[in-house]
Write a protein that holds these residues in place. Structure first.
Motif, PDB file in Angstrom:
ATOM      1  N   GLN A 174       2.297   2.131 -10.217  1.00 20.48           N
ATOM      2  CA  GLN A 174       1.402   1.699 -11.287  1.00 20.48           C
ATOM      3  C   GLN A 174       0.784   0.348 -10.918  1.00 20.48           C
ATOM      4  OE1 GLN A 174       3.513   0.937 -14.953  1.00 20.48           O
ATOM      5  NE2 GLN A 174       5.367   0.285 -13.928  1.00 20.48           N
ATOM      6  N   ALA A 175      -0.226   0.399 -10.077  1.00 17.14           N
ATOM      7  CA  ALA A 175      -0.856  -0.831  -9.598  1.00 17.14           C
ATOM      8  C   ALA A 175      -1.332  -1.672 -10.780  1.00 17.14           C
ATOM      9  CB  ALA A 175      -2.027  -0.482  -8.690  1.00 17.14           C
ATOM     10  N   ARG A 176      -0.890  -2.927 -10.820  1.00 15.50           N
ATOM     11  CA  ARG A 176      -1.249  -3.816 -11.921  1.00 15.50           C
ATOM     12  C   ARG A 176      -1.156  -5.262 -11.464  1.00 15.50           C
ATOM     13  NH1 ARG A 176       4.159  -3.494 -15.760  1.00 15.50           N
ATOM     14  NH2 ARG A 176       5.682  -3.297 -14.068  1.00 15.50           N
TER      15      ARG A 176
ATOM     16  N   CYS B 107       3.260   0.580  -6.163  1.00 14.14           N
ATOM     17  CA  CYS B 107       2.656   1.820  -5.690  1.00 14.14           C
ATOM     18  C   CYS B 107       2.566   2.878  -6.783  1.00 14.14           C
ATOM     19  CB  CYS B 107       3.436   2.366  -4.497  1.00 14.14           C
ATOM     20  SG  CYS B 107       3.293   1.336  -3.013  1.00 14.14           S
TER      21      CYS B 107
ATOM     22  N   THR C  81      -2.400  -3.892  -3.031  1.00 14.65           N
ATOM     23  CA  THR C  81      -2.035  -4.928  -3.989  1.00 14.65           C
ATOM     24  C   THR C  81      -1.559  -6.146  -3.209  1.00 14.65           C
ATOM     25  OG1 THR C  81      -1.349  -3.324  -5.681  1.00 14.65           O
ATOM     26  CG2 THR C  81      -0.514  -5.568  -5.899  1.00 14.65           C
TER      27      THR C  81
ATOM     28  N   ASP D 197      -7.756  -3.038  -4.605  1.00 12.93           N
ATOM     29  CA  ASP D 197      -8.519  -1.793  -4.684  1.00 12.93           C
ATOM     30  C   ASP D 197      -7.547  -0.657  -4.983  1.00 12.93           C
ATOM     31  OD1 ASP D 197      -7.295  -1.131  -2.157  1.00 12.93           O
ATOM     32  OD2 ASP D 197      -8.876  -2.252  -1.139  1.00 12.93           O
ATOM     33  N   ASN D 198      -7.992   0.573  -4.769  1.00 14.02           N
ATOM     34  CA  ASN D 198      -7.153   1.728  -5.105  1.00 14.02           C
ATOM     35  C   ASN D 198      -5.894   1.838  -4.250  1.00 14.02           C
ATOM     36  OD1 ASN D 198      -8.933   2.549  -7.110  1.00 14.02           O
ATOM     37  ND2 ASN D 198     -10.101   3.872  -5.720  1.00 14.02           N
ATOM     38  N   GLU D 199      -5.884   1.184  -3.096  1.00 11.98           N
ATOM     39  CA  GLU D 199      -4.762   1.345  -2.183  1.00 11.98           C
ATOM     40  C   GLU D 199      -3.991   0.068  -1.887  1.00 11.98           C
ATOM     41  OE1 GLU D 199      -5.795   3.199   1.449  1.00 11.98           O
ATOM     42  OE2 GLU D 199      -6.098   5.188   0.582  1.00 11.98           O
TER      43      GLU D 199
ATOM     44  N   VAL E  40      -4.270  -6.706  -7.810  1.00 15.12           N
ATOM     45  CA  VAL E  40      -4.750  -5.408  -7.345  1.00 15.12           C
ATOM     46  C   VAL E  40      -6.107  -5.614  -6.675  1.00 15.12           C
ATOM     47  CG1 VAL E  40      -5.469  -3.091  -8.022  1.00 15.12           C
ATOM     48  CG2 VAL E  40      -3.516  -4.168  -9.161  1.00 15.12           C
TER      49      VAL E  40
ATOM     50  N   SER F  39       0.850  -1.188   0.000  1.00 17.04           N
ATOM     51  CA  SER F  39       0.000   0.000   0.000  1.00 17.04           C
ATOM     52  C   SER F  39       0.881   1.232   0.000  1.00 17.04           C
ATOM     53  CB  SER F  39      -0.901   0.012   1.242  1.00 17.04           C
ATOM     54  OG  SER F  39      -1.551   1.261   1.376  1.00 17.04           O
TER      55      SER F  39
END
Length: 278
Positions: A101-103, A99, A147, A143-145, A141, A59
């Motif tokens: 480029q979450a992929r 952090c 991985t 969510d937005n925060e 991934v 995160s």
């Protein structure tokens, strides 16, 4: 007879396929079990050689949360992960990449590490001694925060056949890892606060560190992670001249002249923040 498979018709490849489906079925049945991650590691070891593994959550707003990891008889892994969570994560190329480029997918160290990574103090003092030669990671991934990651460490470089096997397993394993989160429980140990150089950290830091801007901290983090001036400029979307200016300013503020001195300050801040929490 048409449509009937005789025992003698089953090829070694067919037997391997049957074994895989049986093993994966057992793993699905372990989805809510405490030893789920160990089961994953054992399944992968049937086809790929590696020495260590760890399941964790990355995160950008907090240190990595370790869900499960391989064990060693001498207990050295405890200090290893303690140092990592107390600040060294900021220099981990997998953490930096996740952090920025979450992929989701399967990523090898070569996919995320800067060209100069093996020459960094972080690599020499920590990665090479503990992660050894190569690392490969499954990322999901959430969510937005967050991985979710499963990382495998090897004393030898992962070869093409091993990467091929992991690539074939990926479409099966990633959804299962996501489903595992419905049963994942927080570990008993408290998660340490962010390193003083972490942008969201509220821990006390030496006055010189406090004087750094968020951009200067970003530049110093990427420098210590092995990024060249051009690579830092590309990652941050700024000019090479601007990166050089940031380097000049942060060196002046910290009263240092080399990356070795910069790493020493980073390491000391990690120790001081750990002491402040205790």
């Amino acid at each position: 007879m048409g449509g009937v498979t005789q025992l003698g018709d089953i090829t070694p490849t067919g037997l391997d396929s049957l074994y895989w489906h049986r093993s994966f079925g057992r793993l699905v049945d372990k989805l809510d079990a405490p030893d789920f991650w160990l089961g994953v590691a054992r399944l992968l070891r049937d086809d790929v050689s590696f020495e260590s593994w760890v399941a964790l959550i990355f995160s950008p707003v907090r240190p990595p949360e370790i869900l499960a990891e391989s064990d060693t008889d001498d207990g050295s892994d405890e200090q290893l992960f303690r140092d990592y969570q107390q600040g060294l994560y900021l220099l981990d190329p997998f953490y930096i990449d996740a952090c920025s480029q979450a992929r989701s997918g399967l990523f090898r160290l070569d996919d995320v590490a800067p060209e100069q990574f093996v020459h960094t103090e972080y690599y020499q003092r920590y990665f090479h001694r503990n992660i050894v030669a190569d690392e490969i990671q499954f990322n999901v991934v959430l969510d937005n925060e967050r991985t979710l990651c499963l990382s495998l460490g090897s004393s030898h470089r992962f070869r093409r056949p091993a990467i091929g096997v992991l690539t074939m397993i990926q479409p099966w394993l990633l959804p299962l890892m996501r489903q595992r989160m419905h049963f994942e429980k927080a570990r008993e140990t408290a998660l340490p606060g962010p390193h003083p150089w972490h942008p969201q950290s509220e821990l006390p830091a030496p006055p010189a560190i406090t004087a750094l801007t968020d951009r200067e901290r970003e530049v110093s983090q990427l420098m210590l992670g092995g990024c060249s001036t051009k690579e830092i400029a590309r990652r941050l979307g700024i000019s090479v001249e601007t990166v050089r200016a940031h380097k000049k300013h942060l060196y002046a503020k910290l009263n240092i002249n080399s990356q070795s001195e910069l790493f020493a300050l980073f390491w000391q801040a990690r120790k001081e923040s750990a002491g402040a929490r205790e």
